[in-house]
Design an enzyme around this catalytic site. Structure first.
Site: not given
Ligand code: PLP
Length: 400
Positions: A186
């Site tokens: 992210k």
């Molecule tokens: C990455 C993601 C999540 C979950 O996040 P994690 O930290 O990996 O658990 C939820 N929603 C979206 C749209 C994502 O891209």
């Protein structure tokens, strides 16, 4: 790869502050920690950066969704409208709290279509989760309007749009609550981690209690003496994550500016290709530019272009075929293959009426995602990398 590309001495310094005290937990150990509260500091800085009243750090974006849904009192018997194009976690979180996700269509922003919400409403609909996919805003103003009309709660899944905005207001601050993911892919990363935003003291408090076994975090008493009024679980962020997050947050605006520059450079090349159109971004100024999405008149065109670029070493994704981000492709979800043998919550009688996840109910997603290519934009784009992408695009344009 965004924030992961920038891990350096600032993150090391922050982490060392924590390691020097040896206190890796965000709560307690007041003497030993020598005034170091990295998670708390990150929460305060993040809330300020986004313009929200409260922020709560948690272990992941997925747990942020679950904690937020719990705070909003979404549970068994409730339905939650979610876009067909999102990461699996959005749907999993709804199931985790015992509610049922309802699949809705997307519009040309590639995000939840506000006009489809009313078509997917039932008497059980309690909330809607708009997701700002691939770093760019949904038509959040329209979504809020529809939600208000039907008294639906709004939880923004802004896992992919950290630092983004819509008409000057940060994404994640429009709904009653907003969540972020800090996983390794992210925009802002702490390895694993997540954040919840809200302006409501009551919602913040419920989330805060629930994420730490009900602890009421009364500053006047020791941790063991704290009160509790609801049961919870453990979704606590730790100090090492908080430390990395602080260093990352301070780089965020610079990171987005670099991505915007790099995205524009690639966009300029693509604009020369006949038939190429770009994703409609409701407010381009609020784009975080982590991805560039462009489309062709047909799936055949998109596939040809994708293959030709891949031959030149540049990958692009057609999300209609992606295993993790498009509901109709989740065979285990469609088969209700829950980890528990009781098929909870699908089989719970309180969740009355079978919800269908039919491709025919999302015609725009079927059309748009089949002929859209998405490429990742990096923060660092040396000349050689840019030239490689440019050459791949020009070569692919020839095969169209
Ligand atoms: C990455 C993601 C999540 C979950 O996040 P994690 O930290 O990996 O658990 C939820 N929603 C979206 C749209 C994502 O891209």
């Amino acid at each position: 790869m965004a924030g992961a590309e920038l891990i350096g001495k600032e993150e090391m310094k922050q982490v060392m502050d924590v390691l020097k005290t040896g206190v890796l937990m965000r709560y307690g150990f007041d003497k030993e920690r020598k005034g170091i509260f990295k998670v708390r500091e990150l929460e305060q800085e993040f809330a300020k950066y986004c313009g929200a009243k409260y922020a709560l750090g948690v272990t992941s974006g997925s747990s942020a969704l679950k904690v937020a849904l719990t705070a909003l009192d979404v549970g068994p018997g409730d339905q939650v409208i979610c876009p067909a194009f999102t990461f699996l976690a959005t749907y999993e979180a709804v199931l985790e709290v015992g509610a049922i996700p309802v699949m809705a269509d997307i519009d040309e922003s590639l995000n939840l279509d506000p006009d489809d919400i009313e078509r997917k409403l039932t008497s059980s609909t309690k909330a809607v989760i708009p997701v700002h996919m691939c770093g760019a805003p949904a038509r959040i103003d329209k979504i809020l309007k529809v939600a208000k009309k039907h008294k639906l709660l709004v939880l923004e899944d802004n896992a992919q749009g950290c630092g983004g905005s819509f008409k000057g207001k940060k994404l994640g601050t429009f709904g009653q609550m907003g969540i972020f993911s800090f996983d390794y892919y992210k925009t802002l990363t702490t390895g694993e981690g997540g954040m919840i935003l809200t302006d409501s003291q009551k919602l913040y408090q419920r989330a805060d209690w629930y994420h730490d076994h009900g602890h009421d975090h009364n500053p006047k008493v020791s941790r063991a003496m704290e009160g509790r009024s609801i049961l919870g679980f453990n979704y606590r962020m730790n100090e090492l994550q908080g430390a990395v997050g602080l260093a990352q947050l301070r780089k965020l605006d610079g990171l987005i500016a670099e991505q915007k520059k790099n995205k524009q450079a690639i966009k300029d090349v693509l604009a020369q290709v006949k038939g190429v159109k770009f994703r409609k971004i409701p407010d381009p100024a609020g784009d975080t530019a982590t991805f560039l999405a462009f489309n062709f008149p047909s799936e055949t065109h998109a596939e040809k272009f994708q293959k030709a670029m891949a031959d030149k070493g540049v990958d692009a994704v057609i999300f209609k075929k992606n295993a993790w981000h498009y509901v109709p492709n989740w065979e285990h979800f469609l088969a209700k293959s829950t980890a528990n043998s009781k098929k909870y919550p699908f089989a719970d009688p309180i969740n009355k009426g079978a919800v269908k996840y039919d491709r025919k109910s999302i015609p725009q997603a079927e059309d748009l995602l089949g002929r859209t290519l998405v490429i990742g934009i990096s923060v660092k784009m040396p000349k050689e990398r840019f030239n490689k992408i440019k050459a791949a695009i020009e070569k692919a344009a020839d095969v169209l």
